[in-house]
Design a protein around this motif. Structure first.
Motif, short mmCIF file in Angstrom:
data_model
loop_
_atom_site.label_atom_id
_atom_site.label_comp_id
_atom_site.label_asym_id
_atom_site.label_seq_id
_atom_site.Cartn_x
_atom_site.Cartn_y
_atom_site.Cartn_z
N TRP A 257 5.14 29.34 -24.40
CA TRP A 257 3.91 28.55 -24.27
C TRP A 257 2.71 29.45 -24.07
O TRP A 257 1.63 29.21 -24.60
N GLU A 258 2.91 30.55 -23.32
CA GLU A 258 1.81 31.51 -23.10
C GLU A 258 1.41 32.18 -24.41
O GLU A 258 0.23 32.47 -24.62
N ASP A 259 2.38 32.44 -25.29
CA ASP A 259 2.05 33.04 -26.59
C ASP A 259 1.15 32.12 -27.39
O ASP A 259 0.16 32.56 -28.00
N HIS A 260 1.49 30.84 -27.43
CA HIS A 260 0.67 29.88 -28.18
C HIS A 260 -0.73 29.78 -27.57
O HIS A 260 -1.73 29.71 -28.31
N LEU A 261 -0.79 29.77 -26.25
CA LEU A 261 -2.11 29.71 -25.60
C LEU A 261 -2.92 30.96 -25.89
O LEU A 261 -4.13 30.89 -26.16
N TRP A 262 -2.26 32.11 -25.86
CA TRP A 262 -2.96 33.37 -26.16
C TRP A 262 -3.52 33.37 -27.58
O TRP A 262 -4.66 33.82 -27.81
N ALA A 263 -2.75 32.88 -28.53
CA ALA A 263 -3.23 32.83 -29.92
C ALA A 263 -4.47 31.95 -30.04
O ALA A 263 -5.46 32.33 -30.69
N GLN A 264 -4.43 30.79 -29.39
CA GLN A 264 -5.58 29.87 -29.45
C GLN A 264 -6.80 30.48 -28.75
O GLN A 264 -7.92 30.44 -29.27
N ILE A 265 -6.59 31.06 -27.57
CA ILE A 265 -7.70 31.64 -26.82
C ILE A 265 -8.30 32.83 -27.56
O ILE A 265 -9.52 33.02 -27.58
N SER A 266 -7.44 33.65 -28.19
CA SER A 266 -7.95 34.82 -28.93
C SER A 266 -8.86 34.39 -30.07
O SER A 266 -9.91 34.99 -30.30
N ILE A 267 -8.46 33.35 -30.78
CA ILE A 267 -9.29 32.84 -31.88
C ILE A 267 -10.60 32.28 -31.33
O ILE A 267 -11.68 32.53 -31.88
N LEU A 268 -10.53 31.54 -30.22
CA LEU A 268 -11.74 30.98 -29.63
C LEU A 268 -12.70 32.08 -29.18
O LEU A 268 -13.91 31.99 -29.40
N CYS A 269 -12.17 33.13 -28.55
CA CYS A 269 -13.02 34.24 -28.10
C CYS A 269 -13.71 34.91 -29.29
O CYS A 269 -14.92 35.18 -29.26
N GLU A 270 -12.93 35.18 -30.33
CA GLU A 270 -13.49 35.87 -31.50
C GLU A 270 -14.53 35.01 -32.20
O GLU A 270 -15.61 35.48 -32.57
N GLU A 271 -14.22 33.73 -32.38
CA GLU A 271 -15.14 32.84 -33.06
C GLU A 271 -16.41 32.60 -32.23
O GLU A 271 -17.52 32.56 -32.78
N LYS A 272 -16.24 32.45 -30.92
CA LYS A 272 -17.39 32.23 -30.05
C LYS A 272 -18.31 33.44 -30.04
O LYS A 272 -19.54 33.31 -30.15
N GLN A 273 -17.73 34.62 -29.96
CA GLN A 273 -18.54 35.84 -29.96
C GLN A 273 -19.26 36.02 -31.29
O GLN A 273 -20.45 36.36 -31.32
N THR A 274 -18.57 35.76 -32.40
CA THR A 274 -19.19 35.89 -33.72
C THR A 274 -20.32 34.88 -33.88
O THR A 274 -21.41 35.21 -34.38
N ALA A 275 -20.08 33.63 -33.45
CA ALA A 275 -21.11 32.60 -33.57
C ALA A 275 -22.33 32.94 -32.74
O ALA A 275 -23.48 32.74 -33.18
N GLU A 276 -22.12 33.48 -31.53
CA GLU A 276 -23.26 33.84 -30.68
C GLU A 276 -24.06 34.99 -31.28
O GLU A 276 -25.29 35.01 -31.20
N MET A 277 -23.37 35.95 -31.90
CA MET A 277 -24.08 37.06 -32.53
C MET A 277 -24.89 36.58 -33.73
O MET A 277 -26.03 37.02 -33.94
N ILE A 278 -24.31 35.70 -34.52
CA ILE A 278 -25.06 35.15 -35.67
C ILE A 278 -26.26 34.36 -35.18
O ILE A 278 -27.38 34.47 -35.73
N LYS A 279 -26.05 33.57 -34.14
CA LYS A 279 -27.15 32.79 -33.58
C LYS A 279 -28.24 33.69 -33.04
O LYS A 279 -29.44 33.43 -33.22
N LEU A 280 -27.83 34.77 -32.37
CA LEU A 280 -28.80 35.72 -31.82
C LEU A 280 -29.60 36.40 -32.94
O LEU A 280 -30.83 36.51 -32.87
N ALA A 281 -28.89 36.85 -34.00
CA ALA A 281 -29.58 37.50 -35.12
C ALA A 281 -30.53 36.53 -35.81
O ALA A 281 -31.66 36.91 -36.18
N THR A 282 -30.09 35.29 -35.98
CA THR A 282 -30.95 34.31 -36.63
C THR A 282 -32.20 34.02 -35.81
O THR A 282 -33.31 33.98 -36.35
N SER A 283 -32.02 33.81 -34.50
CA SER A 283 -33.18 33.51 -33.65
C SER A 283 -34.14 34.68 -33.57
O SER A 283 -35.36 34.50 -33.52
N THR A 284 -33.60 35.91 -33.62
CA THR A 284 -34.47 37.09 -33.60
C THR A 284 -35.27 37.19 -34.88
O THR A 284 -36.48 37.49 -34.85
N LEU A 285 -34.64 36.93 -36.00
CA LEU A 285 -35.36 36.99 -37.28
C LEU A 285 -36.36 35.86 -37.42
O LEU A 285 -37.40 36.03 -38.07
#
Length: 628
Positions: A257-285
C-alpha cells in the motif's frame, strides 16, 4: 504444560508491540529534537520563535535575479506552497517505508557471457535488435541491477544509486539518474554564506544538476513507454520522472500500500512543482505587457504585443482580439507608405517564403514572391523547383512502388486517383516560365517512367500533351533529352495503332465496291505507316537500359518488357518481324522473358498462325503472304 506454552507467546506479542511503538515514535522524537535545536539557537528571543522570518516568494527571487537557478526557485515554491510542502514531507516519510535495497555484485563493466560482444561500443547497443545475443547470465544481471537501482530511487537514495552505477562500471546510468536533480549554481543564486562565515569559492563556481531537465523528463517518459526495453528498465525510468502518462508502468512495480501511495505522491509532487514553475514563468512574462520603457516603442506597441503573445503561446487569442478590433473599425484602415530597407525586406520575405514552402501554402507563395520586386522572378523559379520536388516526393510516398507483376495495358484503364492527378499536375510548377524548363524535362522523364511502368498509358500521354514544345529542343544532358524524344516517338506509334483500330471498325458489310476500295486503301496505308514506325522504334535503342543497374535502368527495363511485346503482337504482322525479333543486335527477345508479361510463346504462336494462314492463302509458298 499449558502455561509454559502460553507464556512465551505472550512475551513475543509484547515484544512486537514495544518494537512497533519504538518504530512509530522515532520520527516523532527526531522532529522534536529538530524543534528543540531551533529553539536553542534563538534562546530567549520570543519574537524569532513565534514569528519566524518569512520565506522569500519565488516571484521576488526572479524580480531580483532573472538568472536564479531552478533549484532555488523550486525551494522557494515549496516554502510558499503549503500543499507542496506537505506532499514532500509525505514522500520523504514514504522513502523510509521502502524495503532495503539489494546490492548486486560489482562488475568490470563488460558482459561476461555476451555471445555478440565486440560488435558495438555504444552503451545502448543492448536495447536494439541484436539484444537477443545477450546471454542469459548477463541479461539476468542487467535485470537485477535495474531492480536494485529502482529500489534506491524508491527509498529516495539517489546518491547511493549513482554510486552503485559507478561500482558496476556503468557511468552512463549514473548520468541518467543524476538528470533528475534540479539545476543549481551558488554563484548566481544570491545565497548567503555558510553559518561559519566561510564560503567555498571553488564550490560556488561549479554548477550541478540538470539545466535541461524538461528534455530529460520527456526522454525518460519515452523510455518508460518503450516496449522494446525490459520491464525493470522501464520501471526505473518511470520512477525517475513520474508523470500521469507513465503511471501504469510505475504502478506495475508497486507491491505494498505504501508503494502505491508513494507512486501517487511522487506524481503529484512533480506535477505540482512543474505547474507552479510554469505559472511563475507566465506571471513574470505577463508583467512585460505593462512595463515602462525609457526608449523605443512602448509595451502596448503592436509588435511587442504580438511578440509577447507568441512567447506565451497565446496566438489564438491574439488573432481573435485583432479580428475583433477590425470589426469595430467603422472606416477603412489607413495605409501608410513607410519606407523600409530593401535588403532587409528581401531577407525577411525570403525567410517567410521558406516557411510557406515548408507548410505547403502554395496559394500564398506567389503573392509574397511578387513583393520581392526585381527578385520575384528568380525567387519564384526557386520556389517552384522546391515546391515541385516536394510535391513529387509526397506523391511517390503515397503511390505504390513500381515493382512486382507487369500490368496489362490492353484492359480498360481505371479512373486516375487523386494522388496520380497530383503527380500529373506537379509538372505545372516547372512549366510556368522557361527558366525552369531544364528541371521540367528532368521531372517529366521521372514521372513518365512511373506512369508507363505502372501501365497508366493515358496519364503518361496526358503529361506529354501538357509539356511545352520547347522541351523537345533541349539537347543537354544528352541522355535525358534522348529519353524524352523516345517517349514522344512511342506515343506517336501508340496513336497510330488507335487509328488502325478505328479505321478497322469502319468496315461494314453493306459497302459498295468503291467505298470498299477506298476503305481498304486507307486501312492499308495506316497499317504500313504503323509498321514502318514500329520497325524504326524496334531497330533503335529505344529505352535501352544502361549497365549501371540503378533505379533508372530498372525502370527502363520494366517499360521495355511491358510495351515492346505489346507493340509487336498488336501489329498483327508477327511473321514479318521474326528476323528483327531474333536479331541479337536489338535483343528484343529479352523483353519477352518476364514471368508476368507477354511471353515469347505468345509471339511464336502468332508466327505459327501467320505461317498457316500463308500456306492456306498461297499454296506451297509460306512467304507469299509477306511478299504480296
Amino acid at each position: 504444560m499449558g502455561s509454559s506454552i502460553i507464556q512465551p507467546r505472550c512475551c513475543s506479542i509484547e515484544g512486537d508491540r514495544r518494537s512497533l511503538v519504538v518504530k512509530i515514535s522515532e520520527p516523532l522524537y527526531s522532529s522534536s529534537a529538530e524543534v528543540l535545536s531551533v529553539c536553542q539557537t534563538a534562546k530567549d528571543d520570543l519574537t524569532a520563535l513565534l514569528k519566524p522570518e518569512p520565506h522569500v516568494h519565488p516571484r521576488t527571487l526572479l524580480a531580483k535575479n532573472t538568472y536564479t537557478p531552478t533549484s532555488t526557485i523550486a525551494q522557494a515554491i515549496m516554502q510558499s506552497s503549503v500543499l507542496l510542502a506537505e506532499l514532500v514531507i509525505v514522500r520523504e516519510w514514504l522513502h523510509e517505508t521502502a524495503s532495503q535495497p539489494q546490492h548486486p555484485e560489482a562488475t568490470t563493466g563488460f558482459t561476461k557471457h555476451d555471445r555478440g560482444s565486440g560488435k558495438e561500443l555504444d552503451a545502448d547497443a543492448m536495447n536494439r535488435s541484436y539484444a537477443q545475443l545477450l546471454a542469459a547470465d548477463d541479461a539476468g544481471f542487467e535485470e537485477i541491477l535495474a531492480q536494485a537501482l529502482y529500489s534506491f530511487v524508491r527509498a529516495g537514495r539517489l546518491d547511493d544509486a549513482v554510486e552503485l552505477c559507478r561500482k558496476t562500471r556503468q557511468p552512463w546510468r549514473a548520468a541518467s539518474i543524476r538528470g533528475s536533480l534540479l539545476f543549481q549554481w551558488r554563484a548566481i543564486a544570491n545565497k548567503q554564506r555558510d553559518d561559519d562565515g566561510i564560503d567555498d569559492a571553488e564550490d560556488a563556481e561549479r554548477w550541478r544538476g540538470n539545466p535541461r531537465r524538461k528534455l530529460w523528463k520527456s526522454t525518460c517518459a519515452r523510455a518508460a513507454l518503450n516496449h522494446n526495453l525490459p520491464d525493470p528498465k522501464r520501471i526505473l525510468y518511470a520512477a525517475l520522472a513520474p508523470c500521469p502518462q507513465i503511471f501504469i508502468v510505475l504502478k506495475s512495480a508497486c507491491r505494498t500500500w505504501e508503494d502505491h501511495l508513494w507512486a501517487q505522491i511522487s506524481i503529484l509532487c512533480e506535477e505540482k512543482q512543474t505547474a507552479e514553475m510554469i505559472k511563475l514563468a507566465t506571471s513574470t512574462l505577463e508583467t512585460l505587457g505593462s512595463v515602462h520603457v525609457e526608449d523605443g516603442p512602448t509595451a502596448d506597441h503592436a509588435f511587442h504585443v504580438s511578440q509577447l503573445a507568441i512567447i506565451l503561446d497565446r496566438t489564438s487569442s491574439l488573432l481573435e482580439t485583432f479580428a475583433a478590433r477590425l470589426r469595430m473599425e467603422t472606416s477603412t484602415p489607413n495605409h501608410q507608405n513607410i519606407p523600409v530597407p530593401p535588403l532587409a525586406t528581401q531577407v525577411i520575405l525570403e525567410a517567410y517564403l521558406q516557411v510557406l514552402e515548408a507548410v505547403g501554402q502554395r496559394e500564398l507563395i506567389a503573392m509574397y514572391a511578387g513583393a520581392l520586386g526585381d527578385n520575384a522572378v528568380g525567387r519564384h523559379a526557386m520556389v517552384a523547383v522546391v515546391t515541385d520536388e516536394r510535391t513529387i516526393d509526397r506523391a511517390f510516398e503515397l503511390l505504390p512502388q513500381m515493382k512486382g507483376p507487369l500490368p496489362s495495358v490492353i484492359v480498360l484503364q481505371a479512373t486516375p486517383s487523386d494522388i496520380e492527378l497530383l503527380l500529373l499536375r506537379s509538372i505545372e510548377w516547372m512549366t510556368f516560365e522557361d527558366g525552369t524548363y531544364d528541371t521540367a524535362l528532368e521531372q517529366a522523364t521521372v514521372i513518365l517512367r512511373y506512369f508507363l511502368g505502372a501501365g497508366r498509358v493515358s496519364l503518361a500521354k496526358n503529361l506529354t500533351e501538357m509539356l511545352p514544345c520547347e522541351l523537345a529542343s533541349i539537347d543537354q544532358p544528352e541522355e535525358r533529352a534522348a529519353e524524352y524524344l523516345r517517349y514522344r516517338q512511342f506515343f506517336t506509334i501508340w496513336d497510330s495503332h488507335d487509328w488502325v483500330v478505328e479505321c478497322q471498325s469502319l468496315e461494314v458489310s453493306i459497302m459498295n465496291r468503291d467505298t470498299k476500295a477506298a476503305w481498304l486503301s486507307d486501312y492499308k496505308g495506316l497499317m504500313y505507316q504503323a509498321y514502318d514506325a514500329v520497325v524504326k522504334l524496334l531497330t533503335s535503342d529505344w529505352m535501352m537500359p544502361d549497365e549501371t543497374g540503378g533505379r533508372r535502368s530498372r525502370e527502363l527495363t520494366r517499360v521495355r518488357q511491358i510495351y515492346v511485346p505489346e507493340l509487336i503482337l498488336n501489329l498483327k504482322r508477327a511473321l514479318e518481324l521474326a528476323n528483327i525479333v531474333a536479331d541479337w543486335r536489338y535483343k528484343l527477345y529479352d523483353d519477352f522473358l518476364h514471368l508476368d508479361g507477354r511471353r515469347l510463346g505468345e509471339y511464336l504462336d502468332a508466327v505459327r498462325r501467320a505461317t498457316i494462314a500463308g500456306l492456306e492463302g498461297g499454296g506451297s509458298d509460306p512467304f507469299k503472304i509477306i511478299l504480296s
